[in-house]
Scaffold this active site. Structure first.
Site, PDB file in Angstrom:
ATOM      1  N   GLU A 139       0.818  -1.217   0.000  1.00  0.00           N
ATOM      2  CA  GLU A 139       0.000   0.000   0.000  1.00  0.00           C
ATOM      3  C   GLU A 139       0.852   1.268   0.000  1.00  0.00           C
ATOM      4  OE1 GLU A 139      -2.879  -0.034  -0.736  1.00  0.00           O
ATOM      5  OE2 GLU A 139      -3.900  -1.783   0.061  1.00  0.00           O
ATOM      6  N   HIS A 147      -6.974  -1.828  10.156  1.00  0.00           N
ATOM      7  CA  HIS A 147      -8.311  -2.395   9.978  1.00  0.00           C
ATOM      8  C   HIS A 147      -8.967  -2.551  11.356  1.00  0.00           C
ATOM      9  CE1 HIS A 147      -6.631  -4.677   6.169  1.00  0.00           C
ATOM     10  NE2 HIS A 147      -6.631  -3.368   6.013  1.00  0.00           N
TER      11      HIS A 147
END
Ligand SMILES: [Zn+2]
Length: 217
Positions: A79, A100
Site C-alpha cells: 500500500e 483495519h
C-alpha cells in the site's frame, strides 16, 4: 515510554506493536510509514505481522516509491502508493497509519461515513470522517481515490477495506487511529441501544470555536 526518544525505525515498530495489541491489524494487516528529514520514507514491510517487527525489517523508499533500502531483505508495503499520495499532497504530514480496526472497518465495509456528532473529542478531532468509495488495494486507483479528501479531513475510511490516519508525527497519527476506532465503537454501540442522540448544530459550532481558541491541532 518516551516515544520521541525512539529512533524513527523503532517508532514504527512500537506503533506496530500497539496497533496489533489493540486488535487494529489482524495477521499481517496494516501498514505504517514515516517521512524523514531528507524526504525519504520509512515503511513497514509487506507480509509481516505489525506486532512483531524489528527495526532492521523496515524498508526505505524515495518519494516516488523507488526502493532505497530493503531493510533485512524485505519488500515495502503493497500500500506504499497510498502513503506516498498523502505525503505528496500534504507537505506538513510526516506519518501515515493504515489499519483495519474492527468498528471503523465495520462502517467502512458498510460504506458509511462517520458524521454523527456524538462525542466532544470526536467533533474536535474529526468533525466528520468520510468513507471513500471502493478502489482496489495496492493500485494507483486507491492512491488517487483518497486525494480529494486529504485536505478537508484528518482521517478517512476506505469502503470494504479499513481506515487511514495521518499527522505531523507518528505518535499523533497512531493516536488518531485509536481515537477514530473509539468514535466508531461508540457510534456502533449507540445504534445497538437504538439511540439517535446527537449534539445540535449550534453546539457543534461552539465546540469548533472553542477548539480554535485553544489552538488544538
Ligand atoms: Zn488494508
Amino acid at each position: 515510554m518516551d516515544f520521541s526518544k525512539l529512533s524513527p525505525k523503532e517508532q514504527i515498530c512500537e506503533a506496530g506493536r500497539r496497533m496489533y495489541a489493540a486488535g487494529m491489524a489482524s495477521a499481517n494487516d496494516g501498514n505504517i510509514s514515516l517521512r524523514q528529514k531528507d524526504g525519504s520514507i520509512l515503511c513497514t514491510p509487506t507480509g509481516v505481522s505489525k506486532g512483531y517487527m524489528e527495526p532492521d525489517m523496515i524498508c526505505t523508499v524515495s518519494p516516488e516509491g523507488d526502493l532505497l533500502d530493503p531493510g533485512k531483505g524485505y519488500t515495502p508495503s503493497s500500500e506504499i502508493k497510498m502513503h506516498l499520495g498523502v505525503y505528496k499532497n500534504l507537505p506538513q504530514v510526516n506519518a501515515v497509519v493504515h489499519a483495519h480496526p474492527v468498528y471503523a472497518t465495520t462502517f467502512a465495509a458498510a460504506g458509511e461515513s462517520l458524521t454523527a456528532p456524538v462525542l466532544i473529542e470526536s467533533v474536535e478531532q474529526f468533525h466528520h470522517v468520510p468513507c471513500v468509495k471502493y478502489a482496489a488495494p495496492s493500485t494507483s486507483e486507491l492512491a488517487d481515490s483518497i486525494v480529494p479528501y486529504l485536505k478537508e479531513s484528518t482521517a478517512l475510511l476506505m469502503e470494504f477495506h479499513g481506515a487511514l490516519t495521518w499527522s505531523s508525527g507518528l505518535l499523533k497519527a497512531y493516536m488518531k487511529m485509536e481515537s477514530l476506532e473509539f468514535y466508531a465503537r461508540i457510534l456502533y454501540q449507540m445504534r445497538a441501544i437504538g439511540s439517535t442522540n446527537a449534539l445540535p448544530d449550534d453546539r457543534v459550532a461552539q465546540l469548533l470555536e472553542i477548539k480554535e481558541k485553544l489552538g488544538i491541532e
